[in-house]
Design an enzyme around this catalytic site. Sequence first.
Site, PDB file in Angstrom:
ATOM      1  N   PRO A   2       0.822  -1.207   0.000  1.00 40.00           N
ATOM      2  CA  PRO A   2       0.000   0.000   0.000  1.00 40.00           C
ATOM      3  C   PRO A   2       0.865   1.269   0.000  1.00 40.00           C
ATOM      4  O   PRO A   2       1.703   1.442   0.864  1.00 40.00           O
ATOM      5  CB  PRO A   2      -0.796  -0.089   1.311  1.00 40.00           C
ATOM      6  CG  PRO A   2      -0.622  -1.482   1.793  1.00 40.00           C
ATOM      7  CD  PRO A   2       0.681  -1.961   1.241  1.00 40.00           C
ATOM      8  N   GLU A   3       0.696   2.069  -1.007  1.00 36.64           N
ATOM      9  CA  GLU A   3       1.277   3.393  -1.007  1.00 36.64           C
ATOM     10  C   GLU A   3       0.100   4.344  -1.194  1.00 36.64           C
ATOM     11  O   GLU A   3      -1.043   3.906  -1.289  1.00 36.64           O
ATOM     12  CB  GLU A   3       2.293   3.536  -2.136  1.00 36.64           C
ATOM     13  CG  GLU A   3       3.319   2.405  -2.090  1.00 36.64           C
ATOM     14  CD  GLU A   3       4.748   2.847  -2.322  1.00 36.64           C
ATOM     15  OE1 GLU A   3       5.000   4.053  -2.382  1.00 36.64           O
ATOM     16  OE2 GLU A   3       5.615   1.964  -2.417  1.00 36.64           O
ATOM     17  N   LYS A  51      -1.548   6.633   4.116  1.00 32.90           N
ATOM     18  CA  LYS A  51      -1.952   5.223   4.184  1.00 32.90           C
ATOM     19  C   LYS A  51      -3.148   5.017   5.116  1.00 32.90           C
ATOM     20  O   LYS A  51      -3.461   3.890   5.497  1.00 32.90           O
ATOM     21  CB  LYS A  51      -0.783   4.372   4.657  1.00 32.90           C
ATOM     22  CG  LYS A  51       0.378   4.330   3.684  1.00 32.90           C
ATOM     23  CD  LYS A  51       1.411   3.338   4.155  1.00 32.90           C
ATOM     24  CE  LYS A  51       2.641   3.365   3.250  1.00 32.90           C
ATOM     25  NZ  LYS A  51       3.619   2.343   3.664  1.00 32.90           N
ATOM     26  N   ASN A 170       7.801   2.823  -0.003  1.00 28.23           N
ATOM     27  CA  ASN A 170       9.165   2.472  -0.382  1.00 28.23           C
ATOM     28  C   ASN A 170       9.376   2.457  -1.898  1.00 28.23           C
ATOM     29  O   ASN A 170      10.428   2.842  -2.389  1.00 28.23           O
ATOM     30  CB  ASN A 170       9.527   1.115   0.225  1.00 28.23           C
ATOM     31  CG  ASN A 170      10.999   1.033   0.549  1.00 28.23           C
ATOM     32  OD1 ASN A 170      11.677   2.057   0.650  1.00 28.23           O
ATOM     33  ND2 ASN A 170      11.508  -0.167   0.687  1.00 28.23           N
ATOM     34  N   ARG A 251      13.950   0.140   6.644  1.00 28.96           N
ATOM     35  CA  ARG A 251      13.514  -0.356   5.340  1.00 28.96           C
ATOM     36  C   ARG A 251      14.715  -0.657   4.462  1.00 28.96           C
ATOM     37  O   ARG A 251      15.834  -0.275   4.763  1.00 28.96           O
ATOM     38  CB  ARG A 251      12.625   0.709   4.660  1.00 28.96           C
ATOM     39  CG  ARG A 251      11.455   1.166   5.508  1.00 28.96           C
ATOM     40  CD  ARG A 251      10.434   0.065   5.711  1.00 28.96           C
ATOM     41  NE  ARG A 251       9.745  -0.259   4.488  1.00 28.96           N
ATOM     42  CZ  ARG A 251       8.691   0.405   4.022  1.00 28.96           C
ATOM     43  NH1 ARG A 251       8.206   1.432   4.687  1.00 28.96           N
ATOM     44  NH2 ARG A 251       8.115   0.050   2.883  1.00 28.96           N
TER      45      ARG A 251
END
Length: 265
Positions: A2-3, A51, A170, A251
């Site tokens: 999900p972005e 988000k 990301n 990340r």
Amino acid sequence: MPEGDTVWNTARVLERALAGARLTGSDFRVPQLATTDLTGWVVRECASRGKHLLLRLDGPADGSRWTLHSHLRMDGTWRAYAPGERWTARPAHLIRVVLRAPTATAVGYHLHEVALVPTDEEARLVGHLGPDLLGEDWDPAEAIRRLSAHPDAAIGPALLDQRNLAGVGNLYKCEVLFLRGIDPRTPVRDVPDLGCLVTLAQELLAANRGRWTQSTTGSLRRGQTSHVYGRRAQPCRRCGTAIRKEEQGERVTYWCPTCQPGTTT
Ligand SMILES: [Zn+2]
């Protein structure tokens, strides 16, 4: 993953499925709302902030306005099913919320921070977020101001920090830094043009609204949708150098050391 664009799409799907509908049942499989029953409530609309998903409802008959908040983080999702359709998107044990309406059933999987709050108190849940890249109130100057307030932070994690700007995950972080030729470890103070960077991020997300395949290359063909993201050790599409992957903060990040020169390791 999900972005911002995925969550935006999800909000549209839920709104199309439920807006105007009076709920015929609900099932909350989260402790804080275990006894909540939204039967008789009417869905008004659905919005996204980064988000975060905001499903807005009218309470039963008393004119009160409420927001069902959920945070999708890395793994959450909502699906709308037709009546009688099997719920196959994810394993049943991941279901957190079920909302039933005559025309559709919305099922939320692996949701985080599920909360029901008066709509005029939404800011308690999303007020900390920076400008939303896909919001009607998108404000690049404010995003630049927030990024610039921490000049020593590396630009990679700074783009992911939703307090700076909301919606970059990301994938877009890696891709926008490649397209601007910036090493993800570069301090914010040394990024040549933050305005171009945040504007490009907004354009990439906006271009992917309305479809589920995210592409930053212009190609929707499998394996060709990104420049660097997910392409460790594969040749850079621009220069042929092997794409690198490393942990950065919590990340991983991908980049081309030739096209994105900077800190050497
Ligand atoms: Zn390259």
